[in-house]
Design a protein around this motif. Structure first.
Motif, PDB file in Angstrom:
ATOM      1  N   PHE A 157       0.840  -1.194   0.000  1.00 23.70           N
ATOM      2  CA  PHE A 157       0.000   0.000   0.000  1.00 23.70           C
ATOM      3  C   PHE A 157       0.881   1.251   0.000  1.00 23.70           C
ATOM      4  O   PHE A 157       1.992   1.242   0.545  1.00 23.70           O
ATOM      5  CB  PHE A 157      -0.881   0.044   1.243  1.00 23.70           C
ATOM      6  CG  PHE A 157      -1.975  -0.987   1.287  1.00 23.70           C
ATOM      7  CD1 PHE A 157      -2.032  -2.047   0.395  1.00 23.70           C
ATOM      8  CD2 PHE A 157      -2.983  -0.891   2.242  1.00 23.70           C
ATOM      9  CE1 PHE A 157      -3.039  -2.999   0.449  1.00 23.70           C
ATOM     10  CE2 PHE A 157      -3.997  -1.826   2.309  1.00 23.70           C
ATOM     11  CZ  PHE A 157      -4.027  -2.881   1.417  1.00 23.70           C
ATOM     12  N   ALA A 158       0.358   2.337  -0.551  1.00 21.42           N
ATOM     13  CA  ALA A 158       1.072   3.606  -0.546  1.00 21.42           C
ATOM     14  C   ALA A 158       0.085   4.744  -0.322  1.00 21.42           C
ATOM     15  O   ALA A 158      -0.935   4.830  -1.022  1.00 21.42           O
ATOM     16  CB  ALA A 158       1.816   3.805  -1.854  1.00 21.42           C
ATOM     17  N   ILE A 159       0.399   5.593   0.653  1.00 16.19           N
ATOM     18  CA  ILE A 159      -0.429   6.753   0.934  1.00 16.19           C
ATOM     19  C   ILE A 159       0.201   7.969   0.260  1.00 16.19           C
ATOM     20  O   ILE A 159       1.430   8.100   0.206  1.00 16.19           O
ATOM     21  CB  ILE A 159      -0.580   6.981   2.455  1.00 16.19           C
ATOM     22  CG1 ILE A 159      -1.616   8.069   2.750  1.00 16.19           C
ATOM     23  CG2 ILE A 159       0.762   7.289   3.111  1.00 16.19           C
ATOM     24  CD1 ILE A 159      -1.967   8.181   4.235  1.00 16.19           C
ATOM     25  N   SER A 160      -0.645   8.839  -0.270  1.00 18.95           N
ATOM     26  CA  SER A 160      -0.150  10.060  -0.890  1.00 18.95           C
ATOM     27  C   SER A 160      -1.148  11.176  -0.645  1.00 18.95           C
ATOM     28  O   SER A 160      -2.332  10.920  -0.354  1.00 18.95           O
ATOM     29  CB  SER A 160       0.105   9.866  -2.385  1.00 18.95           C
ATOM     30  OG  SER A 160      -1.070   9.495  -3.067  1.00 18.95           O
ATOM     31  N   ARG A 161      -0.675  12.399  -0.763  1.00 17.00           N
ATOM     32  CA  ARG A 161      -1.518  13.572  -0.498  1.00 17.00           C
ATOM     33  C   ARG A 161      -1.588  14.439  -1.738  1.00 17.00           C
ATOM     34  O   ARG A 161      -0.648  14.522  -2.532  1.00 17.00           O
ATOM     35  CB  ARG A 161      -0.920  14.388   0.650  1.00 17.00           C
ATOM     36  CG  ARG A 161      -0.798  13.647   1.977  1.00 17.00           C
ATOM     37  CD  ARG A 161      -2.036  13.763   2.818  1.00 17.00           C
ATOM     38  NE  ARG A 161      -2.357  15.111   3.201  1.00 17.00           N
ATOM     39  CZ  ARG A 161      -1.904  15.691   4.314  1.00 17.00           C
ATOM     40  NH1 ARG A 161      -1.110  15.023   5.127  1.00 17.00           N
ATOM     41  NH2 ARG A 161      -2.265  16.922   4.613  1.00 17.00           N
ATOM     42  N   GLY A 162      -2.724  15.091  -1.892  1.00 14.49           N
ATOM     43  CA  GLY A 162      -2.893  16.104  -2.914  1.00 14.49           C
ATOM     44  C   GLY A 162      -3.557  17.306  -2.277  1.00 14.49           C
ATOM     45  O   GLY A 162      -3.715  17.350  -1.062  1.00 14.49           O
ATOM     46  N   LYS A 163      -3.957  18.244  -3.069  1.00 17.23           N
ATOM     47  CA  LYS A 163      -4.629  19.427  -2.504  1.00 17.23           C
ATOM     48  C   LYS A 163      -5.982  18.991  -1.954  1.00 17.23           C
ATOM     49  O   LYS A 163      -6.886  18.618  -2.709  1.00 17.23           O
ATOM     50  CB  LYS A 163      -4.815  20.501  -3.569  1.00 17.23           C
ATOM     51  CG  LYS A 163      -5.472  21.774  -3.011  1.00 17.23           C
ATOM     52  CD  LYS A 163      -5.496  22.860  -4.041  1.00 17.23           C
ATOM     53  CE  LYS A 163      -6.265  24.082  -3.530  1.00 17.23           C
ATOM     54  NZ  LYS A 163      -5.654  24.647  -2.313  1.00 17.23           N
ATOM     55  N   ASN A 164      -6.088  19.032  -0.633  1.00 15.54           N
ATOM     56  CA  ASN A 164      -7.326  18.638   0.072  1.00 15.54           C
ATOM     57  C   ASN A 164      -7.731  17.192  -0.220  1.00 15.54           C
ATOM     58  O   ASN A 164      -8.914  16.858  -0.136  1.00 15.54           O
ATOM     59  CB  ASN A 164      -8.472  19.576  -0.286  1.00 15.54           C
ATOM     60  CG  ASN A 164      -8.199  21.007   0.119  1.00 15.54           C
ATOM     61  OD1 ASN A 164      -7.488  21.239   1.086  1.00 15.54           O
ATOM     62  ND2 ASN A 164      -8.749  21.957  -0.616  1.00 15.54           N
ATOM     63  N   MET A 165      -6.767  16.376  -0.565  1.00 12.45           N
ATOM     64  CA  MET A 165      -7.029  14.967  -0.859  1.00 12.45           C
ATOM     65  C   MET A 165      -5.993  14.081  -0.175  1.00 12.45           C
ATOM     66  O   MET A 165      -4.868  14.503   0.063  1.00 12.45           O
ATOM     67  CB  MET A 165      -6.958  14.701  -2.370  1.00 12.45           C
ATOM     68  CG  MET A 165      -7.951  15.449  -3.218  1.00 12.45           C
ATOM     69  SD  MET A 165      -9.654  14.862  -3.034  1.00 12.45           S
ATOM     70  CE  MET A 165      -9.500  13.193  -3.702  1.00 12.45           C
ATOM     71  N   VAL A 166      -6.401  12.865   0.099  1.00 14.02           N
ATOM     72  CA  VAL A 166      -5.455  11.829   0.490  1.00 14.02           C
ATOM     73  C   VAL A 166      -5.865  10.566  -0.247  1.00 14.02           C
ATOM     74  O   VAL A 166      -7.054  10.292  -0.408  1.00 14.02           O
ATOM     75  CB  VAL A 166      -5.397  11.623   2.021  1.00 14.02           C
ATOM     76  CG1 VAL A 166      -6.722  11.139   2.579  1.00 14.02           C
ATOM     77  CG2 VAL A 166      -4.267  10.685   2.387  1.00 14.02           C
TER      78      VAL A 166
END
Length: 112
Positions: free
Chosen positions: A65-74
């Motif tokens: 699994f890999a977690i990542s972030r974006g603008k107001n997103m995960v």
């Protein structure tokens, strides 16, 4: 107040992949960390992956699994899924003043 809405769950065969998304709205500038948790039937909710100052993963999902972030997103990219990954997946946001918000969850079912 922060509102969290998860999406991307569904039925997938063992070995398959899914990408979960969590959209945050409201007072998003107050968010200091976001994470994914899951709860399988009859079990307690457990941390899957967290993204804040550091990134952390449960041992059971490391390398898959890999977690990542974006603008107001995960996001949570899930590969090599196993039947034991079946659960409701929840998005969590920690904000300033020690407040925590949760989404309503999205169901992931891994089955042939």
């Amino acid at each position: 107040q922060v509102q969290l809405v998860e999406s991307g769950g569904g039925l997938v065969q063992p070995g398959g992949s899914l990408r979960l998304s969590c959209a945050a709205s409201g007072s998003t500038l107050s968010i200091i960390a976001m994470a994914w948790y899951r709860q399988a039937p009859g079990k307690e909710r457990e941390l899957v992956a967290a993204s804040g100052i550091t990134t952390n993963y449960a041992d059971s999902v490391k390398g898959r699994f890999a977690i990542s972030r974006g603008k107001n997103m995960v996001y949570l990219q899930m590969n090599s899924l196993k039947p034991e990954d079946t659960a409701v997946y929840y998005c969590k946001a920690d904000v300033t003043r020690g407040v925590t918000y949760w989404g309503k969850g999205t169901l992931v079912t891994v089955s042939s």
